[in-house]
Design an enzyme around this catalytic site. Structure first.
Site: not given
Ligand code: C5P
Length: 238
Positions: A39, A66-68, A71, A74, A126, A217
């Site tokens: 990712k 994962d750019l979320k 907008d 278009n 979250t 992590r």
């Molecule tokens: O390091 P960790 O396991 O917390 O990383 C979780 C990954 O999931 C991060 O890249 C974070 O941006 C992504 N993420 C998240 N919660 C979301 C959506 C994506 O923690 N609701």
């Protein structure tokens, strides 16, 4: 489109959260064969853009960008077309962008043909509490808002939903088994929670009904990332 994971290791989507593309590529290279997806998130993409995606793709793992996106339809359609040209397997949009935006994302993805990216809809971040939602005018409980947005996204052409571990059971119950669920907030037993507030272990999340587990992590900051990924896959059983 990428198939739903068929092995424990394939369920792991490792979050390569670093601004350094060489570091991300090295992680991906080491972990290929031990995880299912790599990712690339906003930190890496803002730092190194398409070159970072290309560097990570060299490891052979499917890439989740994962750019979320959020907008006007278009603009999102254009971003999806550009991302599809990078050869990514998964791409996120915010369900809160509305039905027309999600539909535009799906339509743009379709143009990439059979190898098109899966469009994943993010519901409620979250990091947002009930009080945070109320402050932006959402009076419903977070769980109701998640369900509303997940239904809207799936009805508008999303291919799957990103949700917290706590939402997996209610979303499975409401949406059935056909909807892929991608779940961050995963912490192997004994590892630090970091800034994730509502966590589950990998085995708990899969038992609840998660398809892919987004884990950053706990793997990338481990003394031995490969051994950690293998231990996580083992904890998921055969
Ligand atoms: O390091 P960790 O396991 O917390 O990383 C979780 C990954 O999931 C991060 O890249 C974070 O941006 C992504 N993420 C998240 N919660 C979301 C959506 C994506 O923690 N609701």
């Amino acid at each position: 489109m990428i198939a739903r994971p068929a092995t424990p290791a394939a369920r792991i989507a490792v979050a390569l959260d670093t601004p350094d593309p060489a570091r991300a590529a090295a992680w991906a290279q080491a972990l290929a064969g031990h995880v299912g997806v790599a990712k690339v998130g906003l930190e890496l993409f803002a730092a190194a853009g398409p070159d970072a995606v290309a560097a990570v793709r060299e490891c052979g793992l499917p890439v989740f960008l994962d750019l979320k996106l959020h907008d006007i339809p278009n603009t999102v359609a254009g971003a999806v077309r550009s991302a599809a040209r990078l050869g990514v397997a998964m791409l996120t949009v915010h369900a809160a962008g509305g039905a027309a935006m999600v539909a535009a994302a799906r339509e743009a993805a379709e143009r990439a043909g059979a190898d098109r990216p899966m469009i994943l809809a993010v519901t409620v971040l979250t990091s947002l509490s009930a009080a945070d939602l109320a402050a932006i005018g959402v009076e419903d409980a977070p769980a109701s808002q998640v369900l509303r947005l997940a239904r809207l996204a799936m009805a508008s052409g999303a291919d799957g939903i990103v949700c917290s571990p706590l939402e997996v059971v209610p979303l499975r119950a409401a949406l059935g088994n056909a909807v892929p669920l991608i779940v961050p907030g995963i912490r192997p037993a004994g590892s630090r929670a970091d800034d994730q507030a509502r966590v589950m272990t990998p085995a708990e999340a899969v038992a609840a009904g998660a398809d892919w587990l987004v884990i950053g992590r706990p793997i990338t900051e481990a003394a031995d990332p490969v051994a950690t990924a293998e231990a996580i896959a083992r904890s998921l059983g055969a």
